[in-house]
Design a protein around this motif. Structure first.
Motif, PDB file in Angstrom:
ATOM      1  N   HIS A  85       0.828  -1.198   0.000  1.00 36.28           N
ATOM      2  CA  HIS A  85       0.000   0.000   0.000  1.00 36.28           C
ATOM      3  C   HIS A  85       0.871   1.260   0.000  1.00 36.28           C
ATOM      4  CE1 HIS A  85      -3.258   2.740   0.661  1.00 36.28           C
ATOM      5  NE2 HIS A  85      -2.727   3.144   1.785  1.00 36.28           N
ATOM      6  N   ALA A  86       1.941   1.261   0.788  1.00 35.74           N
ATOM      7  CA  ALA A  86       2.838   2.420   0.828  1.00 35.74           C
ATOM      8  C   ALA A  86       3.476   2.663  -0.541  1.00 35.74           C
ATOM      9  CB  ALA A  86       3.914   2.216   1.895  1.00 35.74           C
ATOM     10  N   ALA A  87       3.857   1.603  -1.218  1.00 37.37           N
ATOM     11  CA  ALA A  87       4.439   1.747  -2.553  1.00 37.37           C
ATOM     12  C   ALA A  87       3.412   2.314  -3.527  1.00 37.37           C
ATOM     13  CB  ALA A  87       4.960   0.397  -3.053  1.00 37.37           C
ATOM     14  N   TYR A  88       2.184   1.828  -3.426  1.00 34.71           N
ATOM     15  CA  TYR A  88       1.120   2.309  -4.308  1.00 34.71           C
ATOM     16  C   TYR A  88       0.852   3.799  -4.050  1.00 34.71           C
ATOM     17  CZ  TYR A  88      -3.397   2.871  -6.550  1.00 34.71           C
ATOM     18  OH  TYR A  88      -4.428   3.321  -7.342  1.00 34.71           O
ATOM     19  N   GLU A  89       0.706   4.149  -2.773  1.00 37.37           N
ATOM     20  CA  GLU A  89       0.404   5.545  -2.439  1.00 37.37           C
ATOM     21  C   GLU A  89       1.547   6.473  -2.842  1.00 37.37           C
ATOM     22  OE1 GLU A  89      -1.279   8.132   1.303  1.00 37.37           O
ATOM     23  OE2 GLU A  89      -1.679   5.982   1.217  1.00 37.37           O
ATOM     24  N   ALA A  90       2.775   6.019  -2.698  1.00 41.05           N
ATOM     25  CA  ALA A  90       3.921   6.831  -3.119  1.00 41.05           C
ATOM     26  C   ALA A  90       3.906   7.044  -4.629  1.00 41.05           C
ATOM     27  CB  ALA A  90       5.227   6.156  -2.695  1.00 41.05           C
TER      28      ALA A  90
END
Length: 164
Positions: A85-90
């Motif tokens: 999720h963090a990779a997607y949001e970034a």
């Protein structure tokens, strides 16, 4: 449908905003009342969703969160999901959304992780199209669920029950 059509503007707005946090979408769906049946309502909801601009979608995305994982999910799964999720949001600047309608509970985590990983390869324009479709599907699922919760005729509709 009788309950939906007869609801006060305030109650209807609250119900619709619980389906999709887009005031424009809510207005568009509400202004076409009364609906003769669930299929007509869902068609209007879909049409209103298709007409949303990226700022409308961004507003709706701001109220979204990741789907809830089933109880008993291992902590390693939470870690994997948090990292994805963090990779997607970034990459895209907003929360990941996915409709889990029809996905068995035990397969939700795999479906979410697979979705994030595959969608990370999208360019931003492609992802906007996918996000718009996922928000439309979520709004539709939530609307059917809200009507079922109201004891409405939606329970006779041939759509599958929400996957959560």
């Amino acid at each position: 449908m009788e309950h939906f059509n007869a609801a006060s503007e305030e109650a209807l707005e609250q119900t619709l905003l619980s389906c999709l946090r887009s005031p424009r979408w809510c207005r568009r769906v509400a202004e076409h009342r009364p609906y003769p049946d669930l299929d007509s309502l869902l068609a209007a909801a879909d049409e209103a969703a298709y007409d949303l601009t990226w700022p409308d979608l961004t507003e709706a995305l701001a109220a979204e969160s990741l789907p809830t994982l089933p109880p008993g999910t291992y902590s390693a799964a939470y870690t994997a999901l948090s990292a994805a999720h963090a990779a997607y949001e970034a990459r895209f600047g907003h929360v990941f959304v996915i409709c889990l309608e029809g996905v068995p509970r035990g397969e939700c985590l795999d479906h979410i992780l697979e979705g994030i990983r595959s969608r990370l390869t999208n360019d931003p324009e492609e992802e906007r199209v996918v996000v718009a479709e996922e928000l439309r599907r979520l709004a539709r699922e939530r609307l059917v669920h809200a009507l079922r919760g109201a004891g409405n005729c939606a329970s006779n509709h041939n759509e599958p029950a929400p996957g959560r």
